[in-house]
Design an enzyme around this catalytic site. Structure first.
Site, PDB file in Angstrom:
ATOM      1  N   ARG A 225       0.851  -1.190   0.000  1.00 37.97           N
ATOM      2  CA  ARG A 225       0.000   0.000   0.000  1.00 37.97           C
ATOM      3  C   ARG A 225       0.885   1.238   0.000  1.00 37.97           C
ATOM      4  NH1 ARG A 225      -3.834  -2.600  -1.624  1.00 37.97           N
ATOM      5  NH2 ARG A 225      -5.785  -2.943  -0.516  1.00 37.97           N
ATOM      6  N   HIS A 273      -1.695   0.958  -9.675  1.00 40.88           N
ATOM      7  CA  HIS A 273      -2.358  -0.011  -8.784  1.00 40.88           C
ATOM      8  C   HIS A 273      -2.995  -1.166  -9.595  1.00 40.88           C
ATOM      9  CE1 HIS A 273      -4.338  -0.493  -4.590  1.00 40.88           C
ATOM     10  NE2 HIS A 273      -4.272  -1.664  -5.199  1.00 40.88           N
TER      11      HIS A 273
END
Ligand code: NDP
Ligand code: OXD
Length: 310
Positions: A225, A273
């Site tokens: 993350r 992502h």
């Protein structure tokens, strides 16, 4: 009783999920985000992110199912108390994460990040490739995804080290646990891959203090993350030559703002992502299984432990 599913995601297709679930569930009601007219009859929240009006009106809620392997994007502190949260564990997600990790590692090992830069400058410079057996790779997080990544890289013939919270044994992987072990481990690695969940313990783990222990000219791959990485500390480590290059898939702010220094940095590859993507046709089986369990009051699969945060 037929389950009422509330779906909310700005990434996943509701139609694809509705269709995929219909192959596993005989009958169900499917509402999307704030268009849900009867939140008080919702049994299951199937979410990438929380709906804008939260879940407080879902007074009959039995389970929250994350559309991701991670749950931090659900803003766990704001979720209704006492409702179990389960996360996505799925072979298609694992396969894509492993593919991404292998691609990024090989790109760095074969020096493509250097060749790409030199190609733009019209520079022809021979350098011999580093063989897999001389490559040392560190994987942070040895769960569903990190464990498979470590195994896959070991199968490529690389020397793989893996770090987790508790002690672990993985064939072909040298395992480490605990904070002191982490600094020792990274000091041996050519490439460090982060695939940890975001928790209060792991936030900002990729910082100046850790980078000080990196082997000179190591490469970093972040597919965990964004908030795992202190972005300014990475820029500093690249500037100092402590880290040679980075492949980054996740960021503090997504989409990465246009003015962000990562975009045009010659040593950073930005991907939006996309490291792991689950195929609803495959992932729906596990989701439907958990919905059935929740409706029958049976134990759920892949429940997040609130006190650990993952
Ligand atoms: P798991 O819960 O299966 O595994 C988590 C691993 O991290 C475990 O090995 C755990 O240790 C370790 N860990 C957790 N906290 C710590 C800590 N404080 N110190 C050391 N190790 C720790 O998660 P997954 O493998 O399924 O997913 C990992 C993450 O990958 C997700 O949370 C998400 O953030 C990210 N992700 C990113 C995607 C992308 O597209 N970029 C796609 C999918 C996921 P232990 O084994 O001891 O419990
Ligand atoms: C996930 C993700 O957590 O896609 O699954 O990032």
């Amino acid at each position: 009783m037929k389950p009422h599913i509330l779906f909310n995601s700005d990434l996943d297709s509701p139609d694809q999920w509705r269709m995929a679930l219909s192959r596993h569930l005989v009958d169900f009601e499917f509402s999307i985000g704030s268009a849900c007219a009867r939140p008080d009859t919702v049994d299951v929240a199937l979410l990438w992110k929380l709906p804008s009006d939260g879940l407080a009106a879902c007074t009959r809620l039995k389970v929250i199912i994350s559309l991701g392997a991670g749950i931090d994007q659900l803003d766990p502190a704001g979720l209704p108390r006492g409702i179990p949260v389960v996360r996505l564990v799925d072979a298609s997600l694992t396969r894509t994460m492993v593919e991404y990790a292998k691609t990024a590692v090989w790109r760095h090992l074969r020096g493509f990040h250097r060749f790409e830069r030199r190609a733009r400058e019209g520079k022809w410079q021979f350098e011999p490739p580093k063989s897999a057996r001389h490559a040392v790779i560190g994987v942070l997080g040895l769960g569903e995804l990190g464990g498979e990544i470590a195994r896959a890289l070991a199968a490529e013939g690389m020397q793989v080290h893996g770090w987790s919270r508790g002690a672990k044994s993985l064939p072909g992987v040298q395992t480490w646990a605990g904070r002191t072990a982490l600094t020792q481990m990274v000091s041996t690695c050519d490439v460090v891959i982060n695939v940890l969940p975001l928790t209060s313990e792991t936030r900002s783990i990729l910082d100046r203090n850790l980078f000080q222990h990196f082997r000179s000219k190591a490469c970093l791959v972040n597919i965990g993350r964004g908030p795992h990485l202190v972005e300014a500390d990475l820029l500093e480590a690249l500037e100092a030559g402590r880290i040679e290059a980075a492949t980054l898939d996740v960021f503090m702010q997504e989409p990465l703002p246009m003015e962000h220094p990562f975009w045009n940095h010659p040593a950073i590859l930005v991907t939006p992502h996309v490291a792991g993507l689950s195929d609803p046709d495959q992932a729906a089986r596990m989701v439907a299984d958990n919905i059935g369990r929740a409706m029958r009051g049976e134990p759920l699969l892949h429940v997040v432990q609130a006190e650990r945060g993952y």
